[in-house]
Design a protein around this motif. Sequence first.
Motif, PDB file in Angstrom:
ATOM      1  N   MET A 102      44.102  33.727  52.405  1.00 57.76           N
ATOM      2  CA  MET A 102      44.432  33.194  50.928  1.00 57.76           C
ATOM      3  C   MET A 102      45.681  33.435  50.582  1.00 57.76           C
ATOM      4  SD  MET A 102      41.787  34.231  47.688  1.00 57.76           S
ATOM      5  CE  MET A 102      40.398  33.167  48.373  1.00 57.76           C
ATOM      6  N   MET A 162      33.098  44.564  45.398  1.00 55.52           N
ATOM      7  CA  MET A 162      34.193  44.898  45.764  1.00 55.52           C
ATOM      8  C   MET A 162      34.213  46.534  45.891  1.00 55.52           C
ATOM      9  SD  MET A 162      36.786  43.728  46.496  1.00 55.52           S
ATOM     10  CE  MET A 162      38.141  42.440  46.053  1.00 55.52           C
ATOM     11  N   TYR A 178      32.034  38.768  36.711  1.00 59.48           N
ATOM     12  CA  TYR A 178      33.022  39.744  36.866  1.00 59.48           C
ATOM     13  C   TYR A 178      32.418  41.219  37.287  1.00 59.48           C
ATOM     14  CZ  TYR A 178      35.957  43.537  35.168  1.00 59.48           C
ATOM     15  OH  TYR A 178      36.505  44.693  35.170  1.00 59.48           O
ATOM     16  N   LEU A 231      41.263  48.439  47.777  1.00 58.26           N
ATOM     17  CA  LEU A 231      40.625  48.464  49.050  1.00 58.26           C
ATOM     18  C   LEU A 231      41.512  49.210  50.093  1.00 58.26           C
ATOM     19  CD1 LEU A 231      39.286  45.096  49.690  1.00 58.26           C
ATOM     20  CD2 LEU A 231      38.291  46.999  49.331  1.00 58.26           C
ATOM     21  N   TYR A 257      31.420  40.815  41.050  1.00 61.41           N
ATOM     22  CA  TYR A 257      32.683  41.144  41.994  1.00 61.41           C
ATOM     23  C   TYR A 257      32.959  42.443  41.716  1.00 61.41           C
ATOM     24  CZ  TYR A 257      37.528  40.427  43.464  1.00 61.41           C
ATOM     25  OH  TYR A 257      38.659  40.650  43.930  1.00 61.41           O
ATOM     26  N   ILE A 258      32.851  43.082  40.697  1.00 64.19           N
ATOM     27  CA  ILE A 258      33.461  44.318  40.794  1.00 64.19           C
ATOM     28  C   ILE A 258      32.583  45.246  41.690  1.00 64.19           C
ATOM     29  CG2 ILE A 258      33.855  46.396  39.320  1.00 64.19           C
ATOM     30  CD1 ILE A 258      36.139  44.521  38.851  1.00 64.19           C
ATOM     31  N   ARG A 302      34.666  48.609  49.189  1.00 56.69           N
ATOM     32  CA  ARG A 302      35.695  49.549  49.476  1.00 56.69           C
ATOM     33  C   ARG A 302      34.859  50.874  50.160  1.00 56.69           C
ATOM     34  NH1 ARG A 302      37.535  54.080  47.017  1.00 56.69           N
ATOM     35  NH2 ARG A 302      35.645  54.160  45.624  1.00 56.69           N
ATOM     36  N   ARG A 320      36.920  30.926  38.693  1.00 54.50           N
ATOM     37  CA  ARG A 320      37.794  29.733  38.366  1.00 54.50           C
ATOM     38  C   ARG A 320      37.049  28.710  37.602  1.00 54.50           C
ATOM     39  NH1 ARG A 320      40.629  29.807  44.275  1.00 54.50           N
ATOM     40  NH2 ARG A 320      41.753  31.723  44.135  1.00 54.50           N
ATOM     41  N   VAL A 321      35.755  28.415  38.045  1.00 55.89           N
ATOM     42  CA  VAL A 321      35.046  27.421  37.469  1.00 55.89           C
ATOM     43  C   VAL A 321      34.777  27.690  35.939  1.00 55.89           C
ATOM     44  CG1 VAL A 321      32.970  26.193  37.373  1.00 55.89           C
ATOM     45  CG2 VAL A 321      34.155  26.353  39.686  1.00 55.89           C
ATOM     46  N   ARG A 371      47.025  31.562  45.299  1.00 55.30           N
ATOM     47  CA  ARG A 371      45.533  31.113  44.969  1.00 55.30           C
ATOM     48  C   ARG A 371      44.780  32.235  44.344  1.00 55.30           C
ATOM     49  NH1 ARG A 371      43.009  28.608  49.933  1.00 55.30           N
ATOM     50  NH2 ARG A 371      41.402  28.770  48.574  1.00 55.30           N
ATOM     51  N   ILE A 372      45.135  33.467  44.695  1.00 53.28           N
ATOM     52  CA  ILE A 372      44.342  34.559  44.084  1.00 53.28           C
ATOM     53  C   ILE A 372      44.249  34.801  42.520  1.00 53.28           C
ATOM     54  CG2 ILE A 372      44.432  37.181  44.005  1.00 53.28           C
ATOM     55  CD1 ILE A 372      45.745  37.346  46.741  1.00 53.28           C
ATOM     56  N   PHE A 373      45.511  34.214  42.015  1.00 49.01           N
ATOM     57  CA  PHE A 373      45.452  34.237  40.424  1.00 49.01           C
ATOM     58  C   PHE A 373      45.284  32.886  39.998  1.00 49.01           C
ATOM     59  CE2 PHE A 373      48.626  37.461  42.276  1.00 49.01           C
ATOM     60  CZ  PHE A 373      47.870  38.637  41.730  1.00 49.01           C
ATOM     61  N   ALA A 374      44.416  32.004  40.748  1.00 47.09           N
ATOM     62  CA  ALA A 374      44.469  30.710  40.227  1.00 47.09           C
ATOM     63  C   ALA A 374      43.594  30.662  38.721  1.00 47.09           C
ATOM     64  CB  ALA A 374      43.477  29.801  41.095  1.00 47.09           C
ATOM     65  N   SER A 375      42.547  31.573  38.656  1.00 44.93           N
ATOM     66  CA  SER A 375      41.956  31.698  37.275  1.00 44.93           C
ATOM     67  C   SER A 375      42.798  32.106  36.154  1.00 44.93           C
ATOM     68  CB  SER A 375      40.619  32.350  37.417  1.00 44.93           C
ATOM     69  OG  SER A 375      40.480  33.470  38.054  1.00 44.93           O
ATOM     70  N   ALA A 413      36.522  29.941  34.396  1.00 43.67           N
ATOM     71  CA  ALA A 413      37.736  29.759  33.625  1.00 43.67           C
ATOM     72  C   ALA A 413      38.053  28.223  33.283  1.00 43.67           C
ATOM     73  CB  ALA A 413      38.955  30.490  34.416  1.00 43.67           C
ATOM     74  N   ILE A 447      30.423  23.618  43.973  1.00 41.44           N
ATOM     75  CA  ILE A 447      30.669  23.329  42.666  1.00 41.44           C
ATOM     76  C   ILE A 447      29.981  22.162  42.227  1.00 41.44           C
ATOM     77  CG2 ILE A 447      32.678  22.793  41.020  1.00 41.44           C
ATOM     78  CD1 ILE A 447      34.412  24.467  43.217  1.00 41.44           C
ATOM     79  N   GLU A 499      40.401  38.295  35.039  1.00 38.98           N
ATOM     80  CA  GLU A 499      41.072  38.304  36.407  1.00 38.98           C
ATOM     81  C   GLU A 499      41.958  39.400  36.780  1.00 38.98           C
ATOM     82  OE1 GLU A 499      40.365  35.706  38.523  1.00 38.98           O
ATOM     83  OE2 GLU A 499      42.133  35.820  39.616  1.00 38.98           O
ATOM     84  N   MET A 521      40.137  42.177  38.135  1.00 39.72           N
ATOM     85  CA  MET A 521      39.478  41.800  39.579  1.00 39.72           C
ATOM     86  C   MET A 521      40.433  41.932  40.627  1.00 39.72           C
ATOM     87  SD  MET A 521      36.998  38.566  38.322  1.00 39.72           S
ATOM     88  CE  MET A 521      36.790  37.954  40.066  1.00 39.72           C
ATOM     89  N   ALA A 522      41.746  41.494  40.280  1.00 44.26           N
ATOM     90  CA  ALA A 522      42.970  41.572  41.089  1.00 44.26           C
ATOM     91  C   ALA A 522      43.260  43.107  41.406  1.00 44.26           C
ATOM     92  CB  ALA A 522      44.081  40.994  40.442  1.00 44.26           C
ATOM     93  N   ALA A 534      40.780  44.430  43.883  1.00 51.24           N
ATOM     94  CA  ALA A 534      40.974  44.202  45.030  1.00 51.24           C
ATOM     95  C   ALA A 534      42.158  44.823  45.795  1.00 51.24           C
ATOM     96  CB  ALA A 534      41.216  42.632  45.324  1.00 51.24           C
ATOM     97  N   GLY A 565      36.342  20.199  43.997  1.00 52.97           N
ATOM     98  CA  GLY A 565      37.129  21.510  43.807  1.00 52.97           C
ATOM     99  C   GLY A 565      37.107  21.809  42.454  1.00 52.97           C
ATOM    100  N   TYR A 566      37.640  23.058  41.927  1.00 48.99           N
ATOM    101  CA  TYR A 566      37.515  23.304  40.517  1.00 48.99           C
ATOM    102  C   TYR A 566      38.819  22.773  39.798  1.00 48.99           C
ATOM    103  CZ  TYR A 566      40.949  26.466  42.689  1.00 48.99           C
ATOM    104  OH  TYR A 566      41.880  26.955  43.253  1.00 48.99           O
TER     105      TYR A 566
END
Lengths: 136, 166
Positions: B1, A116, A109, B166, A112-113, A120, A24-25, B5-9, A27, A81, B156, B159-160, B163, B91-92
């Motif tokens: 969550m 994840m 990214y 899983l 994260y992948i 998994r 997010r940051v 918020r998951i899709f915030a970015s 982005a 942050i 993003e 990434m979703a 997730a 925050g962001y």
Amino acid sequence: MLDMEGTSIPLLSKALDAYVVRQRVIADNIANSETPGFRRKEVRFEEELRKALGKKICGRRTDPRHLPVGKPGVKEVRPKIVSTDDPQVPNGVNNVDMEREMVQLTKNYLKYISAMEVLRRRLRDLKLSVEGRGGM
Amino acid sequence: MAIERIFASMDIGATGLSAQRVRMEVIAGNLANAETTKTPQGGPYRRRMVVLRSVPPKVQFRTVLRGSIVALRTSEPGHIVPEWEREPVSGYGRGVKVANIAQDPSPFRRVYDPSHPDADEDGYVLMPNIRVLKEMVDMLAAQRAYEANAAVVQAEKEMARKALEL
């Protein structure tokens, strides 16, 4: 109840949370690459985590009202942050360097992948040990 | 969550996409009117430009409260740090927005062209304060910034999806 404390699962989810915040940051930095006066932000997490993992003495907290004693444990590590005061880059409006942000985006990214994917597999192994190899 | 918020970015990327699209439209308007010597307001076309502003983080009650608490000083590494001081206070940010489409106050170009219907008695025509080359460079920058924001949305999305596996 299944005790997950000793496994890598809490650590992985901690890391995943931090990567989501970082995404997010980054982005936000990219969205503001042309905003005058904007200051780029970044997320500090890995070094904090390393510090927490290398801790020596830490008071155990069995109650949420307990005060933390000693260095923060892994549980208390949160992504931070921070605004940075890097010098302005030649775009002349702010300190966002687009190439750098794109590299950070890709790196984050991939982190994260990979995290994840490890999570998994851990969950799959856990499921296997609970259910057995089937045949019933 | 919470699910939003998951899709915030993705939302942050979307603010960037729409801001750059507005910028692109403004540049297109400037290029189309690079030679427009008369507008309904009278006088030549004035160059337009977008004014971008960042959207600050959502101010939470918690944050304000924490800011007003007197912080305890820790002058020794062994001192106990209260938990609320460990949490990140900022925050962001939530992306970018077009605050305004402003007019460029710089002077118009004066071009000598006595045969032009809008020429004054000395034969000079006031032309818009638009330099086509600058607009073209701006257009490339807007396009590049748009692509970068699209890459954010794409990352993003992946990434979703990961997730959900899983």
